[in-house]
Design a protein around this motif. Sequence first.
Motif, PDB file in Angstrom:
ATOM      1  N   MET A   1     -42.928  49.734  60.714  1.00 53.69           N
ATOM      2  CA  MET A   1     -42.690  49.243  62.032  1.00 53.69           C
ATOM      3  C   MET A   1     -42.439  47.738  61.933  1.00 53.69           C
ATOM      4  O   MET A   1     -43.180  47.018  61.291  1.00 53.69           O
ATOM      5  CB  MET A   1     -43.885  49.516  62.934  1.00 53.69           C
ATOM      6  CG  MET A   1     -43.672  49.040  64.333  1.00 53.69           C
ATOM      7  SD  MET A   1     -45.074  49.351  65.423  1.00 53.69           S
ATOM      8  CE  MET A   1     -45.001  51.105  65.561  1.00 53.69           C
ATOM      9  N   ILE A   2     -41.368  47.303  62.591  1.00 56.81           N
ATOM     10  CA  ILE A   2     -41.019  45.890  62.587  1.00 56.81           C
ATOM     11  C   ILE A   2     -41.049  45.382  64.023  1.00 56.81           C
ATOM     12  O   ILE A   2     -40.259  45.834  64.851  1.00 56.81           O
ATOM     13  CB  ILE A   2     -39.617  45.665  61.986  1.00 56.81           C
ATOM     14  CG1 ILE A   2     -39.551  46.221  60.563  1.00 56.81           C
ATOM     15  CG2 ILE A   2     -39.256  44.187  62.016  1.00 56.81           C
ATOM     16  CD1 ILE A   2     -38.160  46.272  59.997  1.00 56.81           C
ATOM     17  N   PRO A   3     -41.973  44.473  64.342  1.00 56.68           N
ATOM     18  CA  PRO A   3     -42.006  43.964  65.716  1.00 56.68           C
ATOM     19  C   PRO A   3     -40.809  43.051  65.991  1.00 56.68           C
ATOM     20  O   PRO A   3     -40.404  42.268  65.143  1.00 56.68           O
ATOM     21  CB  PRO A   3     -43.318  43.175  65.780  1.00 56.68           C
ATOM     22  CG  PRO A   3     -43.619  42.837  64.360  1.00 56.68           C
ATOM     23  CD  PRO A   3     -43.013  43.905  63.513  1.00 56.68           C
ATOM     24  N   VAL A   4     -40.253  43.181  67.175  1.00 61.31           N
ATOM     25  CA  VAL A   4     -39.159  42.323  67.607  1.00 61.31           C
ATOM     26  C   VAL A   4     -39.647  41.606  68.861  1.00 61.31           C
ATOM     27  O   VAL A   4     -39.907  42.239  69.883  1.00 61.31           O
ATOM     28  CB  VAL A   4     -37.880  43.141  67.915  1.00 61.31           C
ATOM     29  CG1 VAL A   4     -36.785  42.238  68.436  1.00 61.31           C
ATOM     30  CG2 VAL A   4     -37.437  43.896  66.685  1.00 61.31           C
ATOM     31  N   CYS A   5     -39.788  40.307  68.775  1.00 60.29           N
ATOM     32  CA  CYS A   5     -40.286  39.528  69.909  1.00 60.29           C
ATOM     33  C   CYS A   5     -39.174  39.314  70.929  1.00 60.29           C
ATOM     34  O   CYS A   5     -38.052  38.987  70.558  1.00 60.29           O
ATOM     35  CB  CYS A   5     -40.824  38.188  69.429  1.00 60.29           C
ATOM     36  SG  CYS A   5     -42.236  38.366  68.335  1.00 60.29           S
ATOM     37  N   GLN A   6     -39.514  39.517  72.172  1.00 63.35           N
ATOM     38  CA  GLN A   6     -38.578  39.313  73.267  1.00 63.35           C
ATOM     39  C   GLN A   6     -39.245  38.430  74.306  1.00 63.35           C
ATOM     40  O   GLN A   6     -40.465  38.445  74.440  1.00 63.35           O
ATOM     41  CB  GLN A   6     -38.188  40.645  73.897  1.00 63.35           C
ATOM     42  CG  GLN A   6     -37.459  41.562  72.964  1.00 63.35           C
ATOM     43  CD  GLN A   6     -37.097  42.878  73.635  1.00 63.35           C
ATOM     44  OE1 GLN A   6     -37.457  43.127  74.772  1.00 63.35           O
ATOM     45  NE2 GLN A   6     -36.397  43.720  72.919  1.00 63.35           N
ATOM     46  N   PRO A   7     -38.445  37.681  75.059  1.00 66.07           N
ATOM     47  CA  PRO A   7     -39.050  36.839  76.090  1.00 66.07           C
ATOM     48  C   PRO A   7     -39.757  37.682  77.155  1.00 66.07           C
ATOM     49  O   PRO A   7     -39.334  38.799  77.451  1.00 66.07           O
ATOM     50  CB  PRO A   7     -37.863  36.108  76.709  1.00 66.07           C
ATOM     51  CG  PRO A   7     -36.655  36.535  75.987  1.00 66.07           C
ATOM     52  CD  PRO A   7     -37.019  37.587  75.002  1.00 66.07           C
ATOM     53  N   ALA A   8     -40.828  37.122  77.702  1.00 71.90           N
ATOM     54  CA  ALA A   8     -41.553  37.808  78.779  1.00 71.90           C
ATOM     55  C   ALA A   8     -40.682  37.896  80.025  1.00 71.90           C
ATOM     56  O   ALA A   8     -39.789  37.080  80.238  1.00 71.90           O
ATOM     57  CB  ALA A   8     -42.837  37.053  79.077  1.00 71.90           C
ATOM     58  N   HIS A   9     -40.942  38.887  80.832  1.00 72.84           N
ATOM     59  CA  HIS A   9     -40.246  39.063  82.111  1.00 72.84           C
ATOM     60  C   HIS A   9     -38.736  39.187  81.927  1.00 72.84           C
ATOM     61  O   HIS A   9     -37.964  38.560  82.650  1.00 72.84           O
ATOM     62  CB  HIS A   9     -40.579  37.922  83.082  1.00 72.84           C
ATOM     63  CG  HIS A   9     -42.045  37.715  83.248  1.00 72.84           C
ATOM     64  ND1 HIS A   9     -42.856  38.632  83.884  1.00 72.84           N
ATOM     65  CD2 HIS A   9     -42.857  36.719  82.817  1.00 72.84           C
ATOM     66  CE1 HIS A   9     -44.108  38.186  83.858  1.00 72.84           C
ATOM     67  NE2 HIS A   9     -44.135  37.045  83.218  1.00 72.84           N
ATOM     68  N   SER A  10     -38.318  39.969  80.948  1.00 74.23           N
ATOM     69  CA  SER A  10     -36.894  40.184  80.691  1.00 74.23           C
ATOM     70  C   SER A  10     -36.602  41.676  80.592  1.00 74.23           C
ATOM     71  O   SER A  10     -36.312  42.201  79.518  1.00 74.23           O
ATOM     72  CB  SER A  10     -36.479  39.488  79.392  1.00 74.23           C
ATOM     73  OG  SER A  10     -36.696  38.119  79.474  1.00 74.23           O
ATOM     74  N   PRO A  11     -36.683  42.389  81.728  1.00 74.61           N
ATOM     75  CA  PRO A  11     -36.467  43.835  81.667  1.00 74.61           C
ATOM     76  C   PRO A  11     -35.080  44.216  81.152  1.00 74.61           C
ATOM     77  O   PRO A  11     -34.907  45.295  80.594  1.00 74.61           O
ATOM     78  CB  PRO A  11     -36.668  44.300  83.112  1.00 74.61           C
ATOM     79  CG  PRO A  11     -36.492  43.086  83.932  1.00 74.61           C
ATOM     80  CD  PRO A  11     -36.897  41.918  83.074  1.00 74.61           C
ATOM     81  N   GLU A  12     -34.107  43.327  81.308  1.00 72.67           N
ATOM     82  CA  GLU A  12     -32.765  43.643  80.827  1.00 72.67           C
ATOM     83  C   GLU A  12     -32.703  43.739  79.302  1.00 72.67           C
ATOM     84  O   GLU A  12     -31.764  44.288  78.747  1.00 72.67           O
ATOM     85  CB  GLU A  12     -31.745  42.621  81.330  1.00 72.67           C
ATOM     86  CG  GLU A  12     -31.902  41.229  80.775  1.00 72.67           C
ATOM     87  CD  GLU A  12     -32.939  40.378  81.488  1.00 72.67           C
ATOM     88  OE1 GLU A  12     -33.085  39.214  81.096  1.00 72.67           O
ATOM     89  OE2 GLU A  12     -33.608  40.841  82.412  1.00 72.67           O
ATOM     90  N   LEU A  13     -33.733  43.215  78.622  1.00 74.53           N
ATOM     91  CA  LEU A  13     -33.789  43.294  77.172  1.00 74.53           C
ATOM     92  C   LEU A  13     -34.607  44.479  76.681  1.00 74.53           C
ATOM     93  O   LEU A  13     -34.682  44.728  75.488  1.00 74.53           O
ATOM     94  CB  LEU A  13     -34.372  42.004  76.592  1.00 74.53           C
ATOM     95  CG  LEU A  13     -33.592  40.733  76.895  1.00 74.53           C
ATOM     96  CD1 LEU A  13     -34.301  39.534  76.308  1.00 74.53           C
ATOM     97  CD2 LEU A  13     -32.170  40.830  76.398  1.00 74.53           C
TER      98      LEU A  13
END
Length: 73
Positions: free
Chosen positions: A1-13
Amino acid sequence: MIPVCQPAHSPELNPIERVWQFIKQQLKGEVFLTLGELRERLNQVLQEITPEQICSLSAYNFILEALFYAASY
């Protein structure tokens, strides 16, 4: 498993958001008198979705690129 960090409050991502959008579009304009009717219709929609559709809706090139990049380390 590789975590991919995404910005908070970005449902489009978030890939699942596109799947939910597709499901809601299938139910648009329908009226359900009971929760049971809604469940039956939702079950029908879910059974009709193909794996190819799920892949198409949830695949984002930037996620795949991030995974390949992280895996190369």
